[in-house]
Design a protein around this motif. Structure first.
Motif, PDB file in Angstrom:
ATOM      1  N   GLN A 179      24.421  -6.472 -33.208  1.00 14.03           N
ATOM      2  CA  GLN A 179      25.756  -6.163 -32.689  1.00 14.03           C
ATOM      3  C   GLN A 179      25.676  -5.708 -31.232  1.00 14.03           C
ATOM      4  OE1 GLN A 179      28.024  -3.458 -35.136  1.00 14.03           O
ATOM      5  NE2 GLN A 179      29.622  -3.197 -33.598  1.00 14.03           N
ATOM      6  N   ALA A 180      24.649  -4.913 -30.915  1.00 12.93           N
ATOM      7  CA  ALA A 180      24.467  -4.436 -29.541  1.00 12.93           C
ATOM      8  C   ALA A 180      24.193  -5.603 -28.601  1.00 12.93           C
ATOM      9  CB  ALA A 180      23.324  -3.431 -29.496  1.00 12.93           C
ATOM     10  N   LYS A 181      23.372  -6.540 -29.035  1.00 10.57           N
ATOM     11  CA  LYS A 181      23.055  -7.705 -28.195  1.00 10.57           C
ATOM     12  C   LYS A 181      24.290  -8.571 -27.964  1.00 10.57           C
ATOM     13  CE  LYS A 181      18.088  -8.176 -29.137  1.00 10.57           C
ATOM     14  NZ  LYS A 181      17.028  -9.027 -29.729  1.00 10.57           N
ATOM     15  N   LYS A 182      25.112  -8.752 -28.994  1.00 13.40           N
ATOM     16  CA  LYS A 182      26.342  -9.533 -28.845  1.00 13.40           C
ATOM     17  C   LYS A 182      27.284  -8.852 -27.858  1.00 13.40           C
ATOM     18  CE  LYS A 182      26.362 -11.755 -33.397  1.00 13.40           C
ATOM     19  NZ  LYS A 182      27.060 -11.842 -34.710  1.00 13.40           N
ATOM     20  N   LEU A 183      27.352  -7.539 -27.940  1.00 11.76           N
ATOM     21  CA  LEU A 183      28.230  -6.769 -27.060  1.00 11.76           C
ATOM     22  C   LEU A 183      27.800  -6.892 -25.599  1.00 11.76           C
ATOM     23  CD1 LEU A 183      30.687  -4.896 -27.505  1.00 11.76           C
ATOM     24  CD2 LEU A 183      29.085  -2.966 -27.576  1.00 11.76           C
ATOM     25  N   ALA A 184      26.492  -7.053 -25.387  1.00  7.13           N
ATOM     26  CA  ALA A 184      25.943  -7.064 -24.028  1.00  7.13           C
ATOM     27  C   ALA A 184      25.654  -8.467 -23.504  1.00  7.13           C
ATOM     28  CB  ALA A 184      24.657  -6.232 -24.005  1.00  7.13           C
ATOM     29  N   ARG A 185      25.952  -9.492 -24.279  1.00 10.87           N
ATOM     30  CA  ARG A 185      25.463 -10.827 -23.925  1.00 10.87           C
ATOM     31  C   ARG A 185      26.057 -11.383 -22.632  1.00 10.87           C
ATOM     32  NH1 ARG A 185      28.149 -13.922 -29.099  1.00 10.87           N
ATOM     33  NH2 ARG A 185      30.342 -13.401 -28.675  1.00 10.87           N
ATOM     34  N   ASP A 186      27.236 -10.871 -22.205  1.00 10.41           N
ATOM     35  CA  ASP A 186      27.839 -11.379 -20.978  1.00 10.41           C
ATOM     36  C   ASP A 186      27.470 -10.533 -19.763  1.00 10.41           C
ATOM     37  OD1 ASP A 186      29.221  -9.148 -21.752  1.00 10.41           O
ATOM     38  OD2 ASP A 186      31.222  -9.942 -21.261  1.00 10.41           O
ATOM     39  N   ASN A 187      26.518  -9.615 -19.931  1.00 13.87           N
ATOM     40  CA  ASN A 187      26.114  -8.735 -18.826  1.00 13.87           C
ATOM     41  C   ASN A 187      24.605  -8.856 -18.612  1.00 13.87           C
ATOM     42  OD1 ASN A 187      25.376  -6.438 -17.191  1.00 13.87           O
ATOM     43  ND2 ASN A 187      27.357  -5.523 -17.702  1.00 13.87           N
ATOM     44  N   LYS A 188      24.215  -9.518 -17.532  1.00 11.37           N
ATOM     45  CA  LYS A 188      22.794  -9.765 -17.267  1.00 11.37           C
ATOM     46  C   LYS A 188      22.037  -8.500 -16.874  1.00 11.37           C
ATOM     47  CE  LYS A 188      23.546 -11.042 -12.419  1.00 11.37           C
ATOM     48  NZ  LYS A 188      23.394 -12.107 -11.409  1.00 11.37           N
ATOM     49  N   ASN A 189      22.766  -7.407 -16.592  1.00  9.72           N
ATOM     50  CA  ASN A 189      22.108  -6.159 -16.192  1.00  9.72           C
ATOM     51  C   ASN A 189      21.746  -5.279 -17.382  1.00  9.72           C
ATOM     52  OD1 ASN A 189      22.228  -6.681 -13.400  1.00  9.72           O
ATOM     53  ND2 ASN A 189      24.366  -6.002 -13.325  1.00  9.72           N
ATOM     54  N   ILE A 190      22.096  -5.706 -18.586  1.00 10.22           N
ATOM     55  CA  ILE A 190      21.713  -4.976 -19.799  1.00 10.22           C
ATOM     56  C   ILE A 190      20.598  -5.760 -20.471  1.00 10.22           C
ATOM     57  CG2 ILE A 190      22.464  -4.023 -22.002  1.00 10.22           C
ATOM     58  CD1 ILE A 190      25.313  -3.917 -20.888  1.00 10.22           C
ATOM     59  N   LYS A 191      19.433  -5.135 -20.593  1.00 13.07           N
ATOM     60  CA  LYS A 191      18.256  -5.835 -21.101  1.00 13.07           C
ATOM     61  C   LYS A 191      17.653  -5.105 -22.296  1.00 13.07           C
ATOM     62  CE  LYS A 191      17.314  -7.585 -16.466  1.00 13.07           C
ATOM     63  NZ  LYS A 191      16.366  -7.654 -15.344  1.00 13.07           N
ATOM     64  N   PHE A 192      17.287  -5.870 -23.320  1.00 12.81           N
ATOM     65  CA  PHE A 192      16.666  -5.321 -24.526  1.00 12.81           C
ATOM     66  C   PHE A 192      15.180  -5.663 -24.502  1.00 12.81           C
ATOM     67  CE2 PHE A 192      21.090  -5.848 -25.462  1.00 12.81           C
ATOM     68  CZ  PHE A 192      21.426  -4.778 -26.277  1.00 12.81           C
ATOM     69  N   ILE A 193      14.337  -4.658 -24.747  1.00 17.59           N
ATOM     70  CA  ILE A 193      12.889  -4.911 -24.734  1.00 17.59           C
ATOM     71  C   ILE A 193      12.247  -4.629 -26.089  1.00 17.59           C
ATOM     72  CG2 ILE A 193      12.676  -4.533 -22.250  1.00 17.59           C
ATOM     73  CD1 ILE A 193      11.651  -1.734 -22.797  1.00 17.59           C
ATOM     74  N   GLY A 194      13.075  -4.385 -27.124  1.00 13.74           N
ATOM     75  CA  GLY A 194      12.560  -4.220 -28.480  1.00 13.74           C
ATOM     76  C   GLY A 194      11.842  -2.904 -28.695  1.00 13.74           C
ATOM     77  N   ARG A 195      11.175  -2.810 -29.829  1.00 14.02           N
ATOM     78  CA  ARG A 195      10.387  -1.609 -30.142  1.00 14.02           C
ATOM     79  C   ARG A 195       9.116  -1.619 -29.298  1.00 14.02           C
ATOM     80  NH1 ARG A 195      12.085   0.762 -35.035  1.00 14.02           N
ATOM     81  NH2 ARG A 195      13.365  -0.595 -36.350  1.00 14.02           N
ATOM     82  N   ILE A 196       8.828  -0.520 -28.660  1.00 13.57           N
ATOM     83  CA  ILE A 196       7.614  -0.410 -27.855  1.00 13.57           C
ATOM     84  C   ILE A 196       6.899   0.892 -28.208  1.00 13.57           C
ATOM     85  CG2 ILE A 196       8.458  -1.829 -25.956  1.00 13.57           C
ATOM     86  CD1 ILE A 196       9.156   0.688 -24.422  1.00 13.57           C
ATOM     87  N   GLY A 197       5.589   0.917 -27.965  1.00 10.08           N
ATOM     88  CA  GLY A 197       4.788   2.100 -28.265  1.00 10.08           C
ATOM     89  C   GLY A 197       4.994   3.206 -27.257  1.00 10.08           C
ATOM     90  N   LYS A 198       4.392   4.361 -27.557  1.00 12.97           N
ATOM     91  CA  LYS A 198       4.585   5.536 -26.706  1.00 12.97           C
ATOM     92  C   LYS A 198       4.094   5.291 -25.284  1.00 12.97           C
ATOM     93  CE  LYS A 198       3.706  10.504 -26.459  1.00 12.97           C
ATOM     94  NZ  LYS A 198       3.117  11.691 -27.142  1.00 12.97           N
ATOM     95  N   SER A 199       2.951   4.623 -25.144  1.00 13.89           N
ATOM     96  CA  SER A 199       2.420   4.384 -23.798  1.00 13.89           C
ATOM     97  C   SER A 199       3.344   3.476 -23.000  1.00 13.89           C
ATOM     98  CB  SER A 199       1.014   3.775 -23.880  1.00 13.89           C
ATOM     99  OG  SER A 199       1.039   2.520 -24.553  1.00 13.89           O
ATOM    100  N   GLU A 200       3.957   2.482 -23.688  1.00  9.93           N
ATOM    101  CA  GLU A 200       4.899   1.591 -23.000  1.00  9.93           C
ATOM    102  C   GLU A 200       6.174   2.341 -22.615  1.00  9.93           C
ATOM    103  OE1 GLU A 200       2.207  -1.009 -25.385  1.00  9.93           O
ATOM    104  OE2 GLU A 200       3.396   0.771 -25.846  1.00  9.93           O
ATOM    105  N   VAL A 201       6.597   3.273 -23.489  1.00  9.77           N
ATOM    106  CA  VAL A 201       7.772   4.094 -23.160  1.00  9.77           C
ATOM    107  C   VAL A 201       7.500   4.913 -21.896  1.00  9.77           C
ATOM    108  CG1 VAL A 201       9.165   6.080 -23.891  1.00  9.77           C
ATOM    109  CG2 VAL A 201       8.689   4.238 -25.504  1.00  9.77           C
TER     110      VAL A 201
END
Length: 395
Positions: free
Chosen positions: A270-292
């Motif tokens: 739902q979040a991705k659908k809401l943001a799909r028309d905005n190229k400045n909103i990016k999803f990078i999925g689940r990441i580990g602590k070091s990546e955070v």
């Protein structure tokens, strides 16, 4: 000193901040020379021998033992809502867990037991500790003892004092009794329990959660040279976390800035659908602590748009320790963490106020840098060594 830590989740079944804090405390206690073992849960389908794990991955000092007790907690979200009620009833009076934990404590003979979240491990455990006459220190992380969901939603606060909640909280209060010491990372969470009759005779301590390392990179010149202003969200993609609210607000911004969203959850699609028309909103999925932590060094501000009352979110500690300014809902214990100019607060669910705070951050890099410095000075007091010293002084 031999010390037992009990939490419903532990590696390799970590899910969120509380179990990471427990693991950090275990490492800190081992580093300080204590003999530590952990009691936690596992799914019935998984087989574990009582294992030992290195206390510190980067600095192997000693090992601590982990005992795994079977639990149905891992299947809770798969159950229909009407069956979850029976699950909570079984969990509160889990006799099997009581005897397993009691047997382990008899074998190990710790001088003190430090309990944390016990949902899924069984609320009879404090009775076992009391029966064996072992000193008991309990640390609060949320409102699991007050409401089975562990959540209190903004503008729906009355649910926590409903008849259903009172019926649930009464046996929890009775079974937990009065541990020798009760620790809460925030005044808000302690007061929530005190006002409802919990821990009347216990010694009560406000002790913010620990941070393991200060990772700050306060190179303002480098951040100024980057034309893209990045806001960062890390956490569950759930409605009560305010992510959908944040995306809706961000879509109305015309400033040149990015919103990076890390995490997963029920509302991800739902979040991705809401943001799909905005190229400045990016999803990078689940990441580990070091990546955070790496992402925090590239970002200009963390946004915590929560619509539920949170105790003391671990990601906020990590951001402050990384020198990253925090923009957060003025709600629950999160407000305490960044008050006194250590962060920027906005009214929960108030879209205009959030947008105004985002614009302020975008247009005032110097002021934002000063805020990050104040946050960093505050978080330095919460180092793991200081935390362990405070714990030891309670023994």
């Amino acid at each position: 000193m031999k010390i037992c830590l009990i939490n419903n989740l532990y590696k390799p079944y970590n899910r969120g901040g509380a179990e990471n804090i427990v693991e950090m405390i275990a490492r800190g206690l081992v580093k300080a020379g204590h003999d530590v073992f952990v009691i936690t849960t596992k799914p019935f389908t998984q087989k574990h021998k009582n294992t030992k794990t290195q206390s510190l991955s980067s600095t192997p000092i000693r090992e601590h033992k982990i005992y795994y007790v079977n639990s149905l907690y891992y299947n809770l979200n798969k159950l229909p809502k009407f069956l979850r009620l029976f699950w909570h009833l079984i969990d509160v009076f889990d006799v099997g867990s009581y005897f397993q934990v009691k047997r382990i404590l008899k074998i190990e003979k710790p001088a003190v037991v430090m309990t944390h979240n016990l949902k899924g491990a069984g609320y009879l455990i404090p009775r076992a500790i009391k029966k064996l006459k072992i000193k008991h220190i309990h640390t609060l992380h949320d409102i699991q003892l007050l409401h089975p969901s562990g959540l209190m939603i903004y503008k729906k606060e009355k649910a926590i004092d409903s008849l259903f909640s009172k019926i649930y909280a009464w046996p929890c209060c009775l079974l937990f009794g009065n541990p020798d010491v009760v620790i809460s990372p925030s005044d808000w969470l302690m007061k929530m329990h005190e006002d409802r009759g919990f821990f009347a005779k216990s010694e009560k301590i406000i002790l913010p959660n620990p941070v393991e390392a200060i990772t700050a990179d306060l190179n303002i010149a480098k951040r100024k040279s980057d034309e893209v202003f990045r806001f960062f969200y890390a956490g569950q993609i759930e409605e009560h976390k305010g992510v959908l609210f944040l995306i809706n607000a961000f879509r109305k911004l015309k400033d040149h800035c990015e919103l990076i969203i890390a995490g997963g959850g029920v509302k991800l699609n739902q979040a991705k659908k809401l943001a799909r028309d905005n190229k400045n909103i990016k999803f990078i999925g689940r990441i580990g602590k070091s990546e955070v932590l790496d992402m925090m060094k590239r970002a200009d501000a963390l946004i915590m748009p929560s619509l539920c009352y949170e105790n003391s979110p671990a990601v906020m500690y990590e951001a402050l320790a990384a020198g990253l300014p925090v923009i957060a809902s003025r709600i629950g214990g999160a407000e305490e963490l960044v008050r006194n100019a250590a962060g920027i607060l906005f009214e929960p669910s108030n879209e205009k106020d959030l947008i105004d705070k985002i614009k302020f951050a975008r247009e005032n890099r110097e002021k934002l840098f000063n805020i990050s410095q104040k946050g960093l000075e505050k978080i330095k007091r919460f180092g793991i060594d200081n935390y362990v010293n405070r714990l030891v002084n309670l023994l």
